[in-house]
Design an enzyme around this catalytic site. Structure first.
Site: not given
Ligand code: FPP
Length: 263
Positions: A43, A60, A88, A154, A230
């Site tokens: 963000d 961006h 989103s 990964l 967390e």
């Protein structure tokens, strides 16, 4: 240099200046307590740009460099999963130009980075309603997923056209279809069976969730999966996020006592 740094030092050789802040932070990492899965809400691109009198889209664009560095660092740290929140379902409310720039950036990133993902044994996966994206983008994303599917390093998830509630609804739909077909009883359903219908099926839940830019929200991200995650917030805007911030987040995470509701 302590044992922690020794473990990672060879992976960061030539990437970290001796005597630098990064080296000191790397030295503090405990290889025994590494998170398996880190998720990030990237963000602050717009504010980063505005504070420099630039256009939002330039924020961006600058954010892509942070994406590259975080993926590389996650690989060197030997993390199991990295999930980045790129777009989103709610982001469609943004101006058409901004949405189209974000999609272009994503395509450009994939085009340039696919080779690096392959070279580093990274598996790429999209979390979200891919069918809601433009067809040409869907095709490129599916190709990238297919090309990297056998990689063993990964697991790199990009949440795209993603919503946490939508993911839960999609899981319910898939589950109901299964129940109807198999005739199984709803009583057979448990947490694990439900999670196997989520986009993240088979992956560990995030141990650590990072949100940049000083906002303290979850923003409909991985709602099911973050039950015991967390959370680490930083004022740093995403385009300024670098490996030292990732190290700081992990060091902070390693000091916490995770109780999962116990004592
Ligand atoms: C949030 O900043 C950022 C996004 C909505 C998009 C993040 C996308 C990228 C970094 C580029 C593409 C991603 C990949 C994985 C290649 P914001 O615009 O909400 O910032 P603001 O809150 O300051 O307005």
């Amino acid at each position: 240099m302590s044992g922690g740094a020794l473990q990672y030092w060879k992976d960061f050789e030539g990437k970290i200046e001796p005597g630098s802040v990064e080296e000191q932070l790397l030295d503090q990492l405990d290889p025994e307590r590494m998170p398996s899965h880190i998720a990030i809400i990237m963000d602050g691109n717009g504010r980063w740009a505005r504070s420099r009198k630039l256009l939002r889209v330039q924020g961006h664009r600058a954010g892509i460099e942070s994406v590259r560095e975080v993926v590389e660092t996650a690989t060197r740290l030997n993390l199991q999963v990295l999930t980045l929140y790129a777009f989103s379902i709610e982001n469609w409310k943004r101006p058409v130009d901004e949405v189209s720039t974000l999609m272009k950036l994503l395509r450009k990133y994939l085009n340039i980075e696919l080779k690096t993902l392959m070279e580093n044994d990274i598996r790429f996966k999209v979390l979200g309603r891919m069918e809601g994206l433009e067809e040409v983008i869907q095709k490129e994303l599916r190709e990238a997923e297919a090309m990297t599917t056998a990689n063993k390093g990964l697991m790199f998830n990009i949440a795209l056209n993603y919503g946490g509630r939508a993911e839960i609804v999609d899981a319910c739909r898939s589950l109901c279809r299964n129940l109807i077909q198999s005739g199984a009883s709803p009583e057979d359903l448990d947490d694990q069976a439900f999670a196997s219908h989520l986009y993240t099926s088979g992956q560990p839940d995030p141990d650590l969730l990072i949100r940049t830019s000083g906002e303290f929200r979850i923003s409909n991200f991985l709602l099911w999966q973050i039950a015991y995650t967390e959370i680490w917030f930083t004022e740093t805007m995403w385009p300024d996020f670098r490996k030292k911030h990732l190290f700081q987040a992990i060091i902070d995470y390693q000091k916490r006592n995770r109780r999962y509701g116990g004592i």
